[in-house]
Design a protein around this motif. Structure first.
Motif, short mmCIF file in Angstrom:
data_model
loop_
_atom_site.label_atom_id
_atom_site.label_comp_id
_atom_site.label_asym_id
_atom_site.label_seq_id
_atom_site.Cartn_x
_atom_site.Cartn_y
_atom_site.Cartn_z
N ARG A 163 0.86 -1.19 0.00
CA ARG A 163 0.00 0.00 0.00
C ARG A 163 0.89 1.24 0.00
NH1 ARG A 163 0.42 2.15 5.01
NH2 ARG A 163 0.86 0.72 6.77
N GLN A 164 0.30 2.34 -0.38
CA GLN A 164 1.04 3.60 -0.38
C GLN A 164 1.44 3.97 1.05
OE1 GLN A 164 2.33 5.38 -2.49
NE2 GLN A 164 2.49 7.49 -1.81
N GLY A 165 2.72 4.27 1.26
CA GLY A 165 3.20 4.70 2.58
C GLY A 165 3.60 3.56 3.50
N LEU A 166 3.54 2.31 3.02
CA LEU A 166 3.87 1.16 3.88
C LEU A 166 5.30 1.27 4.41
CD1 LEU A 166 3.34 -1.70 5.06
CD2 LEU A 166 4.15 -2.61 2.87
N LEU A 167 6.25 1.51 3.52
CA LEU A 167 7.65 1.56 3.94
C LEU A 167 7.91 2.72 4.90
CD1 LEU A 167 9.39 0.73 0.55
CD2 LEU A 167 9.40 -0.67 2.62
N ALA A 168 7.24 3.84 4.66
CA ALA A 168 7.40 4.98 5.57
C ALA A 168 6.91 4.64 6.96
CB ALA A 168 6.66 6.20 5.01
N ASP A 169 5.77 3.94 7.05
CA ASP A 169 5.22 3.56 8.36
C ASP A 169 6.10 2.55 9.08
OD1 ASP A 169 3.09 5.22 7.81
OD2 ASP A 169 1.73 3.62 7.18
N VAL A 170 6.58 1.54 8.35
CA VAL A 170 7.39 0.50 8.98
C VAL A 170 8.70 1.07 9.48
CG1 VAL A 170 8.68 -1.64 8.53
CG2 VAL A 170 6.33 -1.40 7.71
N THR A 171 9.39 1.82 8.63
CA THR A 171 10.70 2.37 9.03
C THR A 171 10.55 3.44 10.11
OG1 THR A 171 10.61 3.83 7.08
CG2 THR A 171 11.89 1.79 6.90
N ARG A 172 9.41 4.13 10.16
CA ARG A 172 9.18 5.09 11.25
C ARG A 172 9.06 4.35 12.57
NH1 ARG A 172 4.67 7.05 9.78
NH2 ARG A 172 3.34 5.92 11.23
N THR A 173 8.41 3.18 12.55
CA THR A 173 8.31 2.37 13.77
C THR A 173 9.69 1.93 14.23
OG1 THR A 173 6.12 1.59 13.09
CG2 THR A 173 7.27 0.31 14.77
N PHE A 174 10.55 1.53 13.30
CA PHE A 174 11.93 1.19 13.65
C PHE A 174 12.60 2.38 14.34
CE2 PHE A 174 12.31 -1.95 9.85
CZ PHE A 174 11.59 -2.89 10.56
N ARG A 175 12.48 3.56 13.74
CA ARG A 175 13.15 4.75 14.27
C ARG A 175 12.62 5.11 15.65
NH1 ARG A 175 11.14 9.69 11.33
NH2 ARG A 175 9.58 9.51 12.97
N GLU A 176 11.32 5.05 15.83
CA GLU A 176 10.72 5.41 17.12
C GLU A 176 11.15 4.46 18.24
OE1 GLU A 176 6.61 5.34 16.13
OE2 GLU A 176 6.57 7.40 15.37
N ASN A 177 11.57 3.27 17.88
CA ASN A 177 12.03 2.29 18.86
C ASN A 177 13.56 2.19 18.92
OD1 ASN A 177 9.61 0.52 20.07
ND2 ASN A 177 9.09 1.16 17.98
#
Length: 441
Positions: free
Chosen positions: A332-346
């Protein structure tokens, strides 16, 4: 008319002489399939052969390369990733056809996509920012590879327009993409070395990544972590009597290792005349007899040192550092942005990534460490999986340090009593939660 007929026969002879002859044999060796290639010698022919095999994710267990005058002969002992011989006739036929062509197709399905090349200073959260910007600019990431080494990052990202599904050709849009990505890459202190480019040209992704990191001179930079495990040992000596430089590489064996070494030698304008490659258990031993393309050996101490540095870097760039996480879910659009943001936030840093899309399914692989490059806390990995979805994000591989720690705890039980037993149980429970062991009782 007689002259034309003679010319046609001559052209046929030239074609026969220049076309590689390929033999694939399953009878000679009990443990591997032999792939034999005979051809007229030209610069880069060894890389072409190795590239065909590694693109199929085949493991090269042994190889013997030899040039006799203008003739090139090599033998590869190959298996699949499970250590089995090649029995699929379609795979065997593909290898024969690919190796026998003098102009192999290297598009690998990237036609109709726009290629983005990025190099700069690596930092925690960089990939998250890159994918967020691409999503905002309506770029759909179809395929990508990201490598990091010695504090530097190189990435080749293939995109298409989200709305039209076509390559991005509008010059103003291309300029916007380049400007936004350059701002992210340069950060506060990397104004000069941050580079971005947009291209419609089709290239071999992994060879291009080696070229990008070589041009970025990552091999000259000091590693962020000084305690690298299994660093490659590279030596270079001259064999004056025969006019060769002899290069020896010893390191941990892995897939695509030979490609990485041969690719670097080829791009540095060296020709491999003879070589022997052997693997034993998890170690690889490679010896190359090389010269410059003009026929001369390595001629100075600075050049010898540079070859050693570049080959060490070539081996290390693809070395797996960190926990390997595999994401398989609907694209889906924005999937990679969401996943890698979760990595960064953790507090997780992505050291390597492979992004691919098949129809409407995204299959992505990430290698992650903590913010300073150490092994990530299993509790944080579990929290990230909970956030993204346990069924979507799975632990594919753990670094060696996880298993070594568990073994040390097991060995300490008899000495330290119940307290150490409790600590060992915690480690085993974490491995169990990550799905790497069946039981922690």
């Amino acid at each position: 008319m007689g002259w034309h007929a003679c010319l046609d026969e001559y052209e046929k002879l030239v074609i026969r002489m220049s076309t590689p002859r390929v033999v694939i044999d399953n009878a000679v060796c009990p443990t591997a399939t032999l792939v034999k290639v005979d051809s007229a010698r030209r610069h880069g022919i060894l890389l072409d052969a190795v590239q065909v095999l590694t693109d199929l994710n085949l493991s090269i267990k042994k190889a013997y390369i030899s040039s006799d005058g203008q003739w090139f002969m090599d033998v590869f002992h190959v298996t699949d990733l499970n250590g089995n011989k090649l029995t699929d006739e379609s795979v065997i036929s593909y290898i024969e056809q690919s190796l026998e062509t003098t102009d192999p197709d290297r598009s690998l399905g990237f036609d109709g996509l726009t290629a983005l090349e990025l190099t700069g200073t690596d930092r925690v959260g960089l990939l998250s920012e890159v994918f967020a910007v691409l999503a905002d600019l309506q770029c759909n990431v179809v395929d990508a590879k990201v490598w990091t080494h010695n504090g530097r990052v190189a990435s080749l990202i293939y995109v298409k327009d989200c709305n039209s599904g076509s390559p991005i050709k509008d010059s103003q849009q291309i300029q916007r993409i380049e400007a936004c990505l350059r701002n992210i890459l340069k950060g506060d202190n990397d104004i000069r070395s941050a580079k971005t480019s947009v291209s419609m040209a089709v290239t071999h992704t992994e060879r291009r990544l080696h070229q990008m990191m070589f041009a970025d001179r990552d091999y000259e930079r000091k590693p962020i972590l000084q305690h690298k495990v299994d660093s490659p040992v590279v030596t270079v000596q001259n064999w004056a009597e025969r006019g060769y430089s002899v290069v020896n590489v010893q390191c941990k064996d892995r897939t695509k290792l030979l490609f990485d070494v041969v690719c670097t030698l080829t791009d540095m304008q060296y020709v491999v005349f003879h070589a022997t490659i052997n693997t034993a258990v998890d170690k690889a031993y490679m010896e190359f007899y090389i010269r410059h393309t003009d026929g001369s050996p390595i001629s100075s101490e600075p050049e010898r040192h540079r070859v050693i540095q570049c080959l060490q870097a070539a081996v290390e760039r693809r070395a797996s550092e960190g926990v390997c996480l595999e994401l398989c879910t609907s694209d889906r659009q924005g999937l990679l942005a969401d996943v890698t943001r979760t990595f960064r936030e953790n507090g997780l840093n992505v050291t390597r990534a492979e992004i691919s899309t098949t129809k409407d399914t995204a299959l992505n692989v990430f290698y992650v460490t903590d913010a300073i490059g150490n092994v990530a806390d299993p509790k944080i990995i579990e929290a990230v999986r909970q956030k993204i979805g346990l069924g979507n994000l799975k632990v594919k591989e753990l670094p060696l340090q996880y298993h070594e720690k568990a073994e040390r705890e097991e060995q300490a039980v008899g000495v330290g009593g119940a307290v150490l037993l409790s600590l060992g149980s915690i480690v085993r429970r974490n491995l169990y939660n990550l799905g790497l062991i069946k039981s922690y009782s």
